[in-house]
Design an enzyme around this catalytic site. Structure first.
Site, PDB file in Angstrom:
ATOM      1  N   LEU A  65       0.800  -0.945  -0.168  1.00 36.53           N
ATOM      2  CA  LEU A  65       0.150  -0.034  -0.024  1.00 36.53           C
ATOM      3  C   LEU A  65       0.603   1.527   0.311  1.00 36.53           C
ATOM      4  O   LEU A  65       2.107   1.188   0.626  1.00 36.53           O
ATOM      5  CB  LEU A  65      -1.213  -0.087   1.469  1.00 36.53           C
ATOM      6  CG  LEU A  65      -1.703  -1.330   1.506  1.00 36.53           C
ATOM      7  CD1 LEU A  65      -2.105  -1.574   2.576  1.00 36.53           C
ATOM      8  CD2 LEU A  65      -2.482  -1.098   0.188  1.00 36.53           C
ATOM      9  N   PHE A  90       7.932   2.876  12.624  1.00 37.13           N
ATOM     10  CA  PHE A  90       8.015   4.601  12.306  1.00 37.13           C
ATOM     11  C   PHE A  90       8.960   5.300  13.037  1.00 37.13           C
ATOM     12  O   PHE A  90       8.643   5.149  14.166  1.00 37.13           O
ATOM     13  CB  PHE A  90       6.882   5.086  11.201  1.00 37.13           C
ATOM     14  CG  PHE A  90       5.963   4.581  10.028  1.00 37.13           C
ATOM     15  CD1 PHE A  90       6.889   4.315   8.745  1.00 37.13           C
ATOM     16  CD2 PHE A  90       5.077   3.596   9.915  1.00 37.13           C
ATOM     17  CE1 PHE A  90       5.996   3.788   7.294  1.00 37.13           C
ATOM     18  CE2 PHE A  90       4.283   3.507   8.970  1.00 37.13           C
ATOM     19  CZ  PHE A  90       5.183   3.325   7.976  1.00 37.13           C
ATOM     20  N   ASP A 162      17.620  -4.752  18.739  1.00 35.22           N
ATOM     21  CA  ASP A 162      16.548  -4.983  18.099  1.00 35.22           C
ATOM     22  C   ASP A 162      16.215  -6.027  18.731  1.00 35.22           C
ATOM     23  O   ASP A 162      14.537  -6.630  18.543  1.00 35.22           O
ATOM     24  CB  ASP A 162      16.988  -5.471  16.573  1.00 35.22           C
ATOM     25  CG  ASP A 162      17.788  -4.747  15.816  1.00 35.22           C
ATOM     26  OD1 ASP A 162      17.359  -3.452  16.522  1.00 35.22           O
ATOM     27  OD2 ASP A 162      18.333  -4.653  14.427  1.00 35.22           O
TER      28      ASP A 162
END
Length: 358
Positions: A65, A90, A162
């Protein structure tokens, strides 16, 4: 052993890329969740490394998208209306700038759990800074804890920032928020900072640092703390073939067995449980003696010796050796998956086993 679909019916939208978020949603998928991976038109950068992409994205539905297009934003909101969880990575404010901030998502689905995984959190002084695993490890203080005796800091090939700071911390937070949403009918925005997630792992050095700082005049450095080499009974030792043996005989009973196995019964009472202070001359001298002894034989000799001695002594295996070891083969810790390029690659299995008592 197959994993039961404990999360069957759970609908997850994954907007994340690379490693921390995709691996978190991969574990949810492994436990039965229906995960839809939403990528930008150009795709996830991890696709450049097919074995990595396949290892953390297998079994997910895929959708691309462009959130700059109103029609595509509408498609996402249609998914959100039916979803339980949305995971995104984000920088803070980016979703809101695209018209997809938390108030919009919550208005679309009041029970939605939004999990945001960022380097430094939504509201910290560094919220808008870029970073990678190495930076998160560096800023948390964890990287300095790995400093070697000669002052160097090794570059780990395992992304602890991470994975421990991001993946696992996110899973804890979003599953707790999901349980709360099921109970109270209200979703939450879960804010995961990978740097703070790593910082929260400093349990032992924080505690032992306070213990030894009055004696040393500073927080323990390399080989000065209890679990980074100051204790002869808990250290890594080089062998004759330049390999390493992990001696983890932290409790006296294991140290006693170690001493008996290597033929040094006279060392048995030289242990911190018997009053041997970590920074004493006697402790340092013992470490040299143990190092000299273990350096006299190759790793295979010591591995064979301690195979039947329950002393918390193990070889330091290479990755290939670990993959082939019965410890991991018996529990089927790897699986083969399609890389997306027509090749079969190895991927890690969920390490949790759910045992049925029936």
């Amino acid at each position: 052993m197959s994993t039961p679909p404990l999360l069957a019916g759970l609908k997850v939208i994954d907007l994340t890329r690379n490693l921390p978020g995709p691996y978190a949603t991969q574990w949810l998928a492994d436990m039965g969740a229906q995960v839809t991976k939403v990528e930008p038109p150009a795709g996830d950068e991890a696709r450049m490394l097919p074995p990595l992409f396949a290892g953390v994205n297998r079994g997910k539905a895929e959708l691309r998208l462009d959130f700059r297009q109103e029609a595509d934003k509408r498609k996402l909101l249609d998914l959100v209306a039916e979803a339980d969880v949305l995971v995104e990575g984000f920088r803070p404010g980016v979703l809101a700038d695209m018209g997809l901030g938390w108030p919009v998502l919550q208005a679309c689905n009041a029970k939605l759990v939004l999990c945001s995984i960022t380097g430094y959190g939504q509201d910290s002084p560094w919220a808008h800074r870029a970073g990678h695993d190495l930076n998160f490890m560096a800023m948390s203080g964890a990287l300095d804890q790995m400093r070697t005796a000669d002052g160097d800091i090794p570059m780990s090939n395992v992304q602890w920032g991470d994975l421990a700071g991001g993946t696992l911390t996110a899973l804890v937070g979003l599953l707790a928020a999901l349980l709360d949403a099921q109970r109270n009918g209200r979703g939450r925005h879960v804010d995961v900072s990978m740097t703070h997630g790593v910082f929260a792992q400093l349990v032992t050095p924080l505690a032992t640092g306070q213990l030894w700082k009055p004696q040393l005049g500073h927080r323990p450095g390399p080989r000065e703390d209890m679990l980074n080499g100051a204790l002869p009974c808990y250290a890594l030792y080089r062998t004759a073939d330049e390999r390493f043996l992990a001696v983890g005989a932290l409790e006296h009973r294991f140290w006693l067995r170690f001493c008996e196995a290597v033929g040094r019964r006279e060392w048995a009472d030289l242990h911190w449980h018997r009053g041997l202070l970590p920074h004493s001359h006697a402790s340092k001298a013992l470490r040299v003696e143990v190092a000299t002894l273990l350096a006299g034989r190759p790793l295979a000799h010591w591995a064979d010796l301690f195979e039947t001695v329950d002393a918390c002594v193990t070889p330091v295996l290479t990755m290939d050796e670990a993959i082939g070891h019965p410890l991991f083969v018996q529990r089927a810790s790897l699986r083969e998956v399609d890389s997306g390029t027509g090749q079969r690659v190895q991927a890690l299995e969920l390490p949790v086993r759910f045992l049925d008592s029936r």
